[in-house]
Design a protein around this motif. Structure first.
Motif, short mmCIF file in Angstrom:
data_model
loop_
_atom_site.label_atom_id
_atom_site.label_comp_id
_atom_site.label_asym_id
_atom_site.label_seq_id
_atom_site.Cartn_x
_atom_site.Cartn_y
_atom_site.Cartn_z
N LEU A 185 0.87 -1.24 -0.02
CA LEU A 185 0.26 -0.05 -0.07
C LEU A 185 0.88 1.12 -0.13
O LEU A 185 0.55 2.34 -0.51
CB LEU A 185 -1.02 -0.05 1.22
N LEU A 186 1.96 1.22 0.82
CA LEU A 186 2.84 2.27 0.76
C LEU A 186 3.58 2.56 -0.74
O LEU A 186 3.62 3.62 -1.10
CB LEU A 186 3.95 2.18 1.66
N GLN A 187 3.52 1.50 -1.58
CA GLN A 187 4.29 1.78 -2.99
C GLN A 187 3.16 2.57 -3.79
O GLN A 187 3.46 3.10 -4.53
CB GLN A 187 4.40 0.36 -3.30
N LEU A 238 -7.12 13.89 2.62
CA LEU A 238 -7.13 12.26 2.32
C LEU A 238 -5.94 11.53 2.36
O LEU A 238 -5.48 10.55 2.70
CB LEU A 238 -8.06 12.30 0.80
N ILE A 239 -4.80 12.17 1.29
CA ILE A 239 -3.64 11.71 1.32
C ILE A 239 -2.98 11.76 2.43
O ILE A 239 -1.98 10.64 2.78
CB ILE A 239 -2.78 12.42 0.04
N THR A 240 -2.78 12.66 3.32
CA THR A 240 -2.17 12.72 4.65
C THR A 240 -2.77 11.80 5.44
O THR A 240 -2.01 11.08 6.17
CB THR A 240 -2.15 14.18 5.06
N ASP A 241 -4.21 11.81 5.70
CA ASP A 241 -4.70 10.89 6.46
C ASP A 241 -4.20 9.27 6.13
O ASP A 241 -4.00 8.58 7.04
CB ASP A 241 -6.27 11.11 6.36
N TRP A 242 -4.32 9.14 5.04
CA TRP A 242 -4.01 7.75 4.70
C TRP A 242 -2.53 7.29 4.78
O TRP A 242 -2.31 6.36 5.29
CB TRP A 242 -4.27 7.56 3.10
N GLU A 243 -1.76 8.28 4.45
CA GLU A 243 0.00 8.12 4.66
C GLU A 243 0.00 7.89 6.39
O GLU A 243 0.72 6.96 6.65
CB GLU A 243 0.55 9.17 4.13
N ASN A 244 -0.39 8.55 7.08
CA ASN A 244 -0.41 8.58 8.51
C ASN A 244 -0.78 7.26 9.07
O ASN A 244 -0.32 6.46 10.07
CB ASN A 244 -1.10 9.82 8.98
N LEU A 277 0.80 4.33 -2.64
CA LEU A 277 0.64 5.61 -2.21
C LEU A 277 1.78 6.53 -2.86
O LEU A 277 1.66 7.65 -3.26
CB LEU A 277 0.59 5.88 -0.71
N SER A 278 2.87 5.97 -2.99
CA SER A 278 4.25 6.61 -3.56
C SER A 278 3.67 7.02 -5.04
O SER A 278 3.85 8.19 -5.67
CB SER A 278 5.25 5.84 -3.49
N LEU A 279 3.21 6.02 -5.91
CA LEU A 279 2.78 6.14 -7.12
C LEU A 279 1.78 7.29 -7.21
O LEU A 279 1.80 8.22 -8.22
CB LEU A 279 2.27 4.86 -7.79
N ILE A 280 0.67 7.27 -6.38
CA ILE A 280 -0.27 8.33 -6.27
C ILE A 280 0.51 9.48 -6.38
O ILE A 280 -0.02 10.69 -7.10
CB ILE A 280 -1.10 8.03 -5.36
N LYS A 281 1.39 9.91 -5.27
CA LYS A 281 2.06 11.15 -5.12
C LYS A 281 3.01 11.44 -6.23
O LYS A 281 2.99 12.79 -6.64
CB LYS A 281 2.72 11.12 -3.88
N LEU A 282 3.60 10.60 -6.92
CA LEU A 282 4.78 10.93 -7.98
C LEU A 282 3.78 11.33 -9.12
O LEU A 282 4.34 12.18 -9.89
CB LEU A 282 5.38 9.53 -8.15
N PHE A 303 -11.62 4.61 4.32
CA PHE A 303 -10.63 5.19 3.08
C PHE A 303 -10.97 4.41 2.00
O PHE A 303 -10.80 5.09 1.01
CB PHE A 303 -9.33 4.43 3.75
N ARG A 304 -11.52 3.08 1.67
CA ARG A 304 -11.81 2.79 0.55
C ARG A 304 -12.84 3.61 -0.19
O ARG A 304 -12.93 3.92 -1.51
CB ARG A 304 -12.29 1.12 0.55
#
Length: 504
Positions: A215-217, A336-342, A219-224, A267-268
């Motif tokens: 999931l962290l990977q 949303l992105i911050t909450d999910w990453e945290n 999330l990284s793709l979403i942010k990139l 989150f979903r």
């Protein structure tokens, strides 16, 4: 021949050494800027190519030996983003083969203050040229200087001797492309972007730890990909962004009770709303990406009408792009992105039913269950005239299965998983094309009716749209005819034997 120097002032000992046998003539200082390009996902680098522009010349070169494959002189202010922007020729052909629909983006700009020196023999003839640029990177950073010994036709012996004299000073010829040194100085990782899952963990690792890393990977793709969407660089940024969200929702939905279900469900839902907001922009992108294909299937007299229609699609896309740009810049999205990453970084989340199960048996169970659903739904359609709704349901199941195979591929023999994924991808692509046509037929019917009722409808445009409305259903039926054969290949005895071996 090239030599990478350790310091800027090392040129003096070299010139002094050469001056013992040759006359050295200093030439006027030159200044140059060189900009290097590649796609966001490094397609040129991965295919051994370099693209760069120096002044008004655009070059395509080999990464391995840095020899120019083809050069193109361009007019002032002319820029190229996609391969089809280039005039026909070697550069366009080579880029088309590797870039597909990705944009060519600037990676770095190298600023050079070039100090050329001619090397003359006792007859006063120039037998070689020593070129030393003093390099710097736009935006900061000073790469090592790179000395070049340039051969002059007719003097091969002098060229060899000059290189030998330089090597006697302890210099070694450049062993790797200078561009790799520039990438390092610019803090770029060539080939570093990939949408593939890259984890290697023990099969006994707890399921939660594996799913968290996956999931962290994502999330990284979403942010990139977010900046590329905001700048509207090419349509693949949105595509990869959406796939990362879809895969996130898929694994959190299928790997049940690895995390407490309450928060994951929230989150979903939030991620699903985000993905749905981008649906229309993606549909318009698909339209535009297929413009050439759709145009070519119509008679020439109808093509001008399709051109006008696609112009309206492009205008609609521009408006939709602005909506998505506002969405991805909004406080709600950032939260949303911050909450999910945290949440994913929190190591104190309470245990749940499957959080401590070893990942291998856990993956075998959920993959086996999903594979069984695919087989059941597919076999029900064999020997029948499948309804589009049933094919759509099967497509969704295939997508979920493929994601699971990709998520946990590191646990299984690569050759066996790859064989399953390849057959599944063929089936999924077929079902995806059928579904895309359903969406486009519905959308085009609405657009046709709306345009027909406009104050002054253009008959040529209506004819072009009507031509597409005739073609789309015909093409869809052709694809549906291939379903039976494609599914049988996926459900062949060989594939079933592999699945039983891997998943029980």
């Amino acid at each position: 021949m090239y030599y990478l120097l350790n310091r800027q002032n090392f040129i003096q000992p070299i010139l002094q050494k050469l001056a013992e046998s040759y006359q050295i003539v200093k030439r006027p200082l030159l200044e140059r800027n060189i900009t290097y390009f590649d796609t966001f996902d490094w397609r040129l680098y991965k295919n051994g190519l370099i693209c760069h522009q120096q002044e008004n010349v655009f070059c395509l070169s080999s990464l391995k030996n840095q020899k120019v494959i083809s050069a193109l002189k361009i007019s002032d202010g002319k820029s190229f983003r996609f391969w089809w922007d280039f005039p026909g020729g070697v550069i366009q052909e080579r880029l088309a083969a590797v870039m597909d629909i990705r944009a060519l983006l600037p990676l770095l700009t190298l600023r050079l203050r070039i100090k050329p020196h001619d090397v003359l023999n006792e007859d006063g003839k120039t037998v070689a040229r020593i070129i030393l640029p003093a390099p710097s990177l736009k935006g900061g950073g000073r790469p090592k200087p790179r000395l070049k010994v340039e051969a002059i036709r007719g003097y091969p012996a002098d060229y060899r001797r000059i290189n030998q004299l330089i090597k006697e000073l302890g210099m070694a010829a450049e062993e790797q492309p200078y561009l790799l040194h520039l990438f390092a100085k610019a803090r770029l990782t060539p080939g570093g972007y990939s949408t593939k899952i890259n984890i290697q963990l023990d099969p006994a690792t707890q399921a939660r730890e594996v799913v968290r890393k996956i999931l962290l990977q994502f999330l990284s793709l979403i942010k990139l990909n977010q900046p590329g969407i905001l700048e509207d660089l090419d349509s693949e940024f949105l595509h990869d962004f959406r796939v990362a969200i879809r895969r996130t929702r898929s694994i959190t939905g299928q790997a049940k009770y690895v995390f407490p279900s309450g928060r994951i469900t929230q989150f979903r839902r939030r991620l699903g709303t985000l993905q749905k907001s981008t649906n229309h922009l993606r549909d318009l992108d698909v339209y535009l990406l297929r413009k050439g294909r759709y145009r070519s299937i119509l008679p020439e007299k109808l093509q001008s009408g399709v051109d006008i229609f696609f112009k309206s699609i492009q205008e609609e896309r521009s408006r939709e792009q602005q909506k998505i740009k506002s969405l991805l810049s909004s406080p709600q999205y950032l939260k949303l992105i911050t909450d999910w990453e945290n949440y994913l970084q929190n190591k104190n989340i309470p245990s749940s039913r499957n959080s401590h199960i070893e990942v291998l048996p856990f993956s075998q169970k959920i993959i086996g269950q999903r594979l069984q659903k695919v087989m059941q739904k597919g076999n029900q359609l064999i020997g029948t005239k499948p309804e589009k709704k049933k094919l759509h349901e099967l497509r969704i199941e295939c997508k979920k299965l493929r994601y699971l195979l990709e998520f946990f591929s590191f646990l299984y023999a690569e050759n066996k998983i790859s064989l399953m994924v390849d057959h599944l991808k063929t089936l999924q692509d077929l079902l995806g094309d059928i579904n895309d046509l359903s969406i486009q037929i519905s959308d085009l019917e609405q657009k046709f009716e709306s345009y027909r009722q406009s104050p002054e409808p253009d008959a040529v445009v209506l004819a072009g749209m009507g031509g597409l409305l005739t073609y789309f259903p015909q093409r869809q039926q052709e694809l549906i005819k291939h379903f039976q054969e494609t599914f049988r290949k996926f459900s062949s005895p060989d594939i079933l034997a592999i699945s039983r071996e891997l998943f029980g």
